[in-house]
Design a protein around this motif. Structure first.
Motif, PDB file in Angstrom:
ATOM      1  N   ARG A   1       0.836  -1.204   0.000  1.00 47.03           N
ATOM      2  CA  ARG A   1       0.000   0.000   0.000  1.00 47.03           C
ATOM      3  C   ARG A   1       0.872   1.256   0.000  1.00 47.03           C
ATOM      4  NH1 ARG A   1      -3.817  -1.850   3.229  1.00 47.03           N
ATOM      5  NH2 ARG A   1      -2.668  -1.371   5.110  1.00 47.03           N
ATOM      6  N   MET A   2       1.962   1.230   0.749  1.00 50.01           N
ATOM      7  CA  MET A   2       2.879   2.376   0.770  1.00 50.01           C
ATOM      8  C   MET A   2       3.534   2.573  -0.599  1.00 50.01           C
ATOM      9  SD  MET A   2       2.783   3.914   3.650  1.00 50.01           S
ATOM     10  CE  MET A   2       4.313   4.798   3.735  1.00 50.01           C
ATOM     11  N   ARG A   3       3.933   1.483  -1.234  1.00 49.05           N
ATOM     12  CA  ARG A   3       4.539   1.569  -2.574  1.00 49.05           C
ATOM     13  C   ARG A   3       3.531   2.174  -3.558  1.00 49.05           C
ATOM     14  NH1 ARG A   3       6.837  -3.185  -2.954  1.00 49.05           N
ATOM     15  NH2 ARG A   3       8.927  -2.365  -2.771  1.00 49.05           N
ATOM     16  N   LEU A   4       2.298   1.713  -3.493  1.00 49.95           N
ATOM     17  CA  LEU A   4       1.250   2.228  -4.370  1.00 49.95           C
ATOM     18  C   LEU A   4       1.025   3.718  -4.130  1.00 49.95           C
ATOM     19  CD1 LEU A   4      -1.060   1.611  -6.436  1.00 49.95           C
ATOM     20  CD2 LEU A   4      -2.511   1.229  -4.448  1.00 49.95           C
ATOM     21  N   MET A   5       0.903   4.112  -2.880  1.00 48.85           N
ATOM     22  CA  MET A   5       0.619   5.513  -2.569  1.00 48.85           C
ATOM     23  C   MET A   5       1.797   6.424  -2.903  1.00 48.85           C
ATOM     24  SD  MET A   5      -2.476   5.543  -1.968  1.00 48.85           S
ATOM     25  CE  MET A   5      -2.509   7.310  -1.769  1.00 48.85           C
ATOM     26  N   ARG A   6       3.017   5.949  -2.715  1.00 51.40           N
ATOM     27  CA  ARG A   6       4.180   6.757  -3.124  1.00 51.40           C
ATOM     28  C   ARG A   6       4.123   7.031  -4.624  1.00 51.40           C
ATOM     29  NH1 ARG A   6       7.179   3.600   0.604  1.00 51.40           N
ATOM     30  NH2 ARG A   6       7.875   2.253  -1.082  1.00 51.40           N
ATOM     31  N   THR A   7       3.690   6.038  -5.378  1.00 52.15           N
ATOM     32  CA  THR A   7       3.559   6.221  -6.826  1.00 52.15           C
ATOM     33  C   THR A   7       2.439   7.201  -7.144  1.00 52.15           C
ATOM     34  OG1 THR A   7       4.372   3.963  -7.163  1.00 52.15           O
ATOM     35  CG2 THR A   7       3.258   5.024  -9.024  1.00 52.15           C
ATOM     36  N   VAL A   8       1.312   7.074  -6.468  1.00 54.54           N
ATOM     37  CA  VAL A   8       0.201   8.012  -6.672  1.00 54.54           C
ATOM     38  C   VAL A   8       0.663   9.439  -6.385  1.00 54.54           C
ATOM     39  CG1 VAL A   8      -2.053   8.758  -5.781  1.00 54.54           C
ATOM     40  CG2 VAL A   8      -1.632   6.332  -6.253  1.00 54.54           C
ATOM     41  N   PHE A   9       1.357   9.639  -5.278  1.00 52.90           N
ATOM     42  CA  PHE A   9       1.821  10.983  -4.920  1.00 52.90           C
ATOM     43  C   PHE A   9       2.824  11.508  -5.944  1.00 52.90           C
ATOM     44  CE2 PHE A   9       1.020   9.567  -0.311  1.00 52.90           C
ATOM     45  CZ  PHE A   9      -0.313   9.902  -0.400  1.00 52.90           C
ATOM     46  N   ALA A  10       3.693  10.646  -6.444  1.00 54.17           N
ATOM     47  CA  ALA A  10       4.671  11.062  -7.454  1.00 54.17           C
ATOM     48  C   ALA A  10       3.966  11.475  -8.747  1.00 54.17           C
ATOM     49  CB  ALA A  10       5.667   9.936  -7.725  1.00 54.17           C
ATOM     50  N   VAL A  11       2.953  10.720  -9.138  1.00 58.86           N
ATOM     51  CA  VAL A  11       2.196  11.053 -10.350  1.00 58.86           C
ATOM     52  C   VAL A  11       1.476  12.385 -10.165  1.00 58.86           C
ATOM     53  CG1 VAL A  11       0.205  10.378 -11.764  1.00 58.86           C
ATOM     54  CG2 VAL A  11       1.939   8.679 -11.161  1.00 58.86           C
ATOM     55  N   GLU A  12       0.843  12.572  -9.022  1.00 56.46           N
ATOM     56  CA  GLU A  12       0.140  13.833  -8.765  1.00 56.46           C
ATOM     57  C   GLU A  12       1.103  15.015  -8.783  1.00 56.46           C
ATOM     58  OE1 GLU A  12      -1.965  13.443  -5.088  1.00 56.46           O
ATOM     59  OE2 GLU A  12      -3.615  12.358  -6.013  1.00 56.46           O
ATOM     60  N   SER A  13       2.276  14.836  -8.231  1.00 59.87           N
ATOM     61  CA  SER A  13       3.265  15.919  -8.188  1.00 59.87           C
ATOM     62  C   SER A  13       3.808  16.253  -9.569  1.00 59.87           C
ATOM     63  CB  SER A  13       4.430  15.531  -7.274  1.00 59.87           C
ATOM     64  OG  SER A  13       3.976  15.361  -5.954  1.00 59.87           O
ATOM     65  N   ALA A  14       3.864  15.256 -10.436  1.00 54.87           N
ATOM     66  CA  ALA A  14       4.426  15.454 -11.775  1.00 54.87           C
ATOM     67  C   ALA A  14       3.447  16.134 -12.723  1.00 54.87           C
ATOM     68  CB  ALA A  14       4.848  14.108 -12.361  1.00 54.87           C
ATOM     69  N   GLN A  15       2.174  16.087 -12.420  1.00 56.48           N
ATOM     70  CA  GLN A  15       1.187  16.642 -13.355  1.00 56.48           C
ATOM     71  C   GLN A  15       1.093  18.132 -13.257  1.00 56.48           C
ATOM     72  OE1 GLN A  15      -2.401  14.313 -12.645  1.00 56.48           O
ATOM     73  NE2 GLN A  15      -1.922  13.182 -14.491  1.00 56.48           N
TER      74      GLN A  15
END
Length: 70
Positions: A56-70
């Motif tokens: 879940r942490m790996r998934l959420m880190r990816t979600v946060f990275a995607v949100e930050s990149a947009q």
């Protein structure tokens, strides 16, 4: 595990921009939602609560990275 009747198990879910052994990030061609991105866990899970804490942490880190990149 993949489910035969799950759309995200049967397809990439969009244009893959990142993929690894755990998950993939896909750009979705959705006219009403420009820039829509999916972060998809590779194994079928109905809810995030089915993932172990580290997953879940790996998934959420990816979600946060995607949100930050947009």
């Amino acid at each position: 595990m993949k489910l035969a009747d799950c759309e995200l198990c049967k397809s990439d879910g969009g244009v893959i921009v990142l993929a690894n052994e755990w998950l993939r990030v896909a750009l979705v061609d959705e006219p009403d939602y420009p820039g829509y991105v999916r972060v998809i866990w590779n194994d079928h899970v109905r809810e995030m609560s089915e993932l172990h804490d580290d997953q879940r942490m790996r998934l959420m880190r990816t979600v946060f990275a995607v949100e930050s990149a947009q």
